[in-house]
Design a protein around this motif. Structure first.
Motif, short mmCIF file in Angstrom:
data_model
loop_
_atom_site.label_atom_id
_atom_site.label_comp_id
_atom_site.label_asym_id
_atom_site.label_seq_id
_atom_site.Cartn_x
_atom_site.Cartn_y
_atom_site.Cartn_z
N VAL A 1 0.97 -1.50 -0.05
CA VAL A 1 0.21 -0.01 0.12
C VAL A 1 0.79 1.22 0.01
O VAL A 1 2.06 1.51 1.23
CB VAL A 1 -0.78 0.25 1.06
CG1 VAL A 1 -2.02 0.94 0.88
CG2 VAL A 1 -2.25 -1.30 1.84
N THR A 2 0.85 1.98 -1.11
CA THR A 2 1.59 3.37 -1.23
C THR A 2 0.63 4.14 -1.43
O THR A 2 0.01 3.97 -3.04
CB THR A 2 2.66 2.76 -1.81
OG1 THR A 2 3.57 4.08 -1.49
CG2 THR A 2 2.77 2.11 -2.79
N PRO A 3 0.95 6.27 -2.07
CA PRO A 3 0.47 6.95 -2.05
C PRO A 3 2.09 7.02 -3.26
O PRO A 3 1.72 7.69 -4.50
CB PRO A 3 0.62 8.01 -1.53
CG PRO A 3 1.32 7.68 -0.43
CD PRO A 3 1.58 6.45 -0.25
N HIS A 4 2.51 6.47 -3.50
CA HIS A 4 4.27 6.94 -4.87
C HIS A 4 4.34 5.84 -5.56
O HIS A 4 4.83 4.67 -4.95
CB HIS A 4 5.32 7.09 -3.67
CG HIS A 4 4.64 8.22 -2.76
ND1 HIS A 4 4.60 9.19 -2.75
CD2 HIS A 4 5.19 8.24 -1.28
CE1 HIS A 4 4.67 10.13 -1.53
NE2 HIS A 4 4.65 9.60 -0.92
N ILE A 5 4.08 5.88 -6.64
CA ILE A 5 4.52 4.86 -7.15
C ILE A 5 5.47 3.98 -7.28
O ILE A 5 6.37 3.15 -8.03
CB ILE A 5 3.60 5.18 -9.11
CG1 ILE A 5 4.69 6.39 -9.67
CG2 ILE A 5 2.49 5.58 -8.72
CD1 ILE A 5 4.64 6.71 -10.96
N GLU A 6 7.01 5.58 -7.52
CA GLU A 6 7.84 5.14 -7.05
C GLU A 6 9.05 4.11 -6.09
O GLU A 6 9.40 3.77 -6.48
CB GLU A 6 8.62 6.42 -6.48
CG GLU A 6 9.06 7.48 -7.90
CD GLU A 6 7.53 8.53 -7.64
OE1 GLU A 6 7.24 8.99 -8.26
OE2 GLU A 6 6.59 8.38 -6.43
N GLU A 7 7.29 3.81 -5.56
CA GLU A 7 8.25 2.37 -4.75
C GLU A 7 8.19 1.28 -5.07
O GLU A 7 7.77 0.56 -4.29
CB GLU A 7 6.91 2.38 -2.96
CG GLU A 7 7.53 4.35 -2.65
CD GLU A 7 7.09 4.53 -1.17
OE1 GLU A 7 5.90 3.52 -0.80
OE2 GLU A 7 7.06 5.69 -0.49
N ILE A 8 6.99 1.33 -5.70
CA ILE A 8 6.51 -0.34 -6.79
C ILE A 8 8.02 -0.89 -7.36
O ILE A 8 8.40 -0.27 -8.45
CB ILE A 8 5.82 0.15 -7.70
CG1 ILE A 8 4.32 0.84 -7.31
CG2 ILE A 8 4.86 -1.45 -8.74
CD1 ILE A 8 3.28 1.32 -8.00
N ILE A 9 7.96 -1.67 -6.36
CA ILE A 9 9.52 -2.77 -6.73
C ILE A 9 8.67 -3.50 -8.22
O ILE A 9 8.39 -3.71 -8.66
CB ILE A 9 9.93 -3.59 -5.70
CG1 ILE A 9 8.97 -4.58 -5.31
CG2 ILE A 9 10.60 -2.34 -4.75
CD1 ILE A 9 9.45 -5.12 -4.57
N PRO A 10 10.42 -3.89 -9.13
CA PRO A 10 9.62 -4.58 -10.01
C PRO A 10 9.33 -6.21 -10.27
O PRO A 10 8.30 -6.49 -10.61
CB PRO A 10 10.90 -4.69 -10.07
CG PRO A 10 12.36 -3.89 -10.13
CD PRO A 10 11.48 -3.12 -8.90
N ALA A 11 9.18 -6.63 -8.93
CA ALA A 11 9.07 -8.09 -8.56
C ALA A 11 6.80 -7.49 -8.47
O ALA A 11 6.47 -9.02 -8.82
CB ALA A 11 8.69 -8.21 -7.30
N ILE A 12 6.22 -6.39 -8.25
CA ILE A 12 4.87 -7.00 -8.09
C ILE A 12 4.48 -6.54 -9.65
O ILE A 12 4.93 -5.31 -10.47
CB ILE A 12 4.69 -4.80 -7.53
CG1 ILE A 12 5.13 -4.96 -6.45
CG2 ILE A 12 3.46 -4.06 -7.58
CD1 ILE A 12 5.06 -3.37 -5.41
N THR A 13 3.69 -7.84 -9.74
CA THR A 13 3.17 -7.85 -11.13
C THR A 13 1.58 -7.02 -11.06
O THR A 13 1.75 -6.74 -12.72
CB THR A 13 2.53 -9.30 -11.27
OG1 THR A 13 1.83 -9.47 -10.07
CG2 THR A 13 4.07 -9.95 -11.25
N HIS A 14 1.00 -6.44 -10.43
CA HIS A 14 -0.10 -5.74 -10.51
C HIS A 14 -0.54 -4.54 -9.91
O HIS A 14 0.72 -4.08 -8.78
CB HIS A 14 -1.28 -6.43 -10.18
CG HIS A 14 -1.17 -8.28 -11.03
ND1 HIS A 14 -0.74 -9.03 -11.17
CD2 HIS A 14 -2.49 -8.22 -12.38
CE1 HIS A 14 -0.91 -9.97 -12.14
NE2 HIS A 14 -2.24 -9.89 -12.86
N ALA A 15 -1.50 -4.15 -10.39
CA ALA A 15 -2.31 -3.03 -9.98
C ALA A 15 -3.34 -1.98 -9.25
O ALA A 15 -4.24 -2.05 -10.39
CB ALA A 15 -1.24 -1.45 -10.34
N ALA A 16 -3.50 -1.59 -8.34
CA ALA A 16 -5.17 -1.17 -7.70
C ALA A 16 -4.90 0.09 -7.66
O ALA A 16 -3.78 0.64 -6.73
CB ALA A 16 -6.08 -2.59 -7.03
N VAL A 17 -5.61 0.68 -8.46
CA VAL A 17 -6.01 2.93 -8.28
C VAL A 17 -6.98 2.62 -7.54
O VAL A 17 -7.97 2.79 -7.88
CB VAL A 17 -5.06 3.40 -9.74
CG1 VAL A 17 -5.91 4.81 -8.48
CG2 VAL A 17 -4.11 2.98 -9.95
#
Length: 264
Positions: free
Chosen positions: A203-219
């Motif tokens: 959970v984050t408000p910052h897309i810069e924290e989304i590491i390569p291992a993360i495959t999916h996103a919910a906004v």
């Protein structure tokens, strides 16, 4: 709920007082997926994840976790399968301050603050491996109160992995960290997610924290899931400009996304 579904939210609403916190949320997480849950502060993302731990219950709709419906099962069995790290642990600061990094990590086996049950040599050996994995060996016997904020966050992250959970929920773990401490934590997390089979919900408000291992996103915006799916299909200029309420552009480099505000 199919066998591949780990989490299923169907038409979930959550109302606190007269305020609608979540509104008709539909969301599914399947085996092999790692998710970022992204939104502005107050958008409802933390409330949405707290429901999986049984800390909040939907006003209407249904939530299934590991095939069990929230409210119709002994949720303590589900909570034992979920690791958690986030700012909510700060309410136990007075207790944490008096424990060493190693003791705090071992306490993660029991999901407790403090160690009140019998431990084994294997428990302490596993804690030592986690100290090494998170580059914390030099702090093994240091009291928590002597650690920097970044070091404290990595200790709590290692603690969350101690019980080898099936799912890990990280609620804004980089909040308040400087860029070096943030990158140290994200590097450690990337390594652990690649090595283990634990499902990650970040959970984050910052897309810069989304590491390569993360495959999916919910906004999430104003209590609604406005987009969900593969991260490169979701984290677009259009989706994020609409969710954040200002024009932005997304740049991808080395598996990470970076946000730029467009000034007119």
């Amino acid at each position: 709920m199919t066998l591949t579904e780990i989490i299923s939210y169907k038409n979930v609403r959550f109302i606190r007082g007269e305020r609608i916190i979540l509104d008709d949320v539909n969301w599914t997480v399947r085996t092999g997926e790692h998710w970022a849950v992204l939104g502005l502060n107050g958008s409802g993302k933390s409330t949405m994840l707290n429901m999986m731990g049984g800390y909040e219950f939907p006003t209407s709709g249904t939530i299934h976790v590991f095939g069990r419906q929230c409210g119709k099962y002994n949720w303590e069995h589900i909570k034992k399968r979920i690791g958690f790290a986030g700012n909510t642990l700060n309410r136990f600061l007075s207790s944490l301050n008096n424990e060493t990094a190693r003791e705090i990590i071992v306490s993660g086996k029991f999901n407790s603050i403090g160690i009140y049950e019998q431990t084994t040599d294997e428990d302490w050996e596993k804690a030592d491996r986690l100290l090494k994995d998170f580059q914390l060996t030099y702090l093994t016997d240091e009291p928590y109160r002597h650690l920097s904020q970044g070091e404290q966050r990595r200790v709590l992250l290692a603690r969350a992995f101690m019980a080898s959970p099936d799912m890990m929920i990280l609620d804004e773990p980089c909040s308040g960290l400087d860029v070096r401490a943030r990158e140290d934590l994200l590097d450690s997390l990337q390594e652990q997610v690649v090595k283990k089979e634990t499902v990650l919900l970040y959970v984050t408000p910052h897309i810069e924290e989304i590491i390569p291992a993360i495959t999916h996103a919910a906004v999430i915006a104003e209590g609604k899931v406005v987009a969900s799916g593969l991260k490169k299909e979701v984290l677009t200029n259009h989706v994020l400009s609409s969710a954040f309420g200002l024009p932005v552009e997304v740049e991808w480099r080395d598996g990470r996304s970076w946000l730029h505000v467009v000034k007119k």
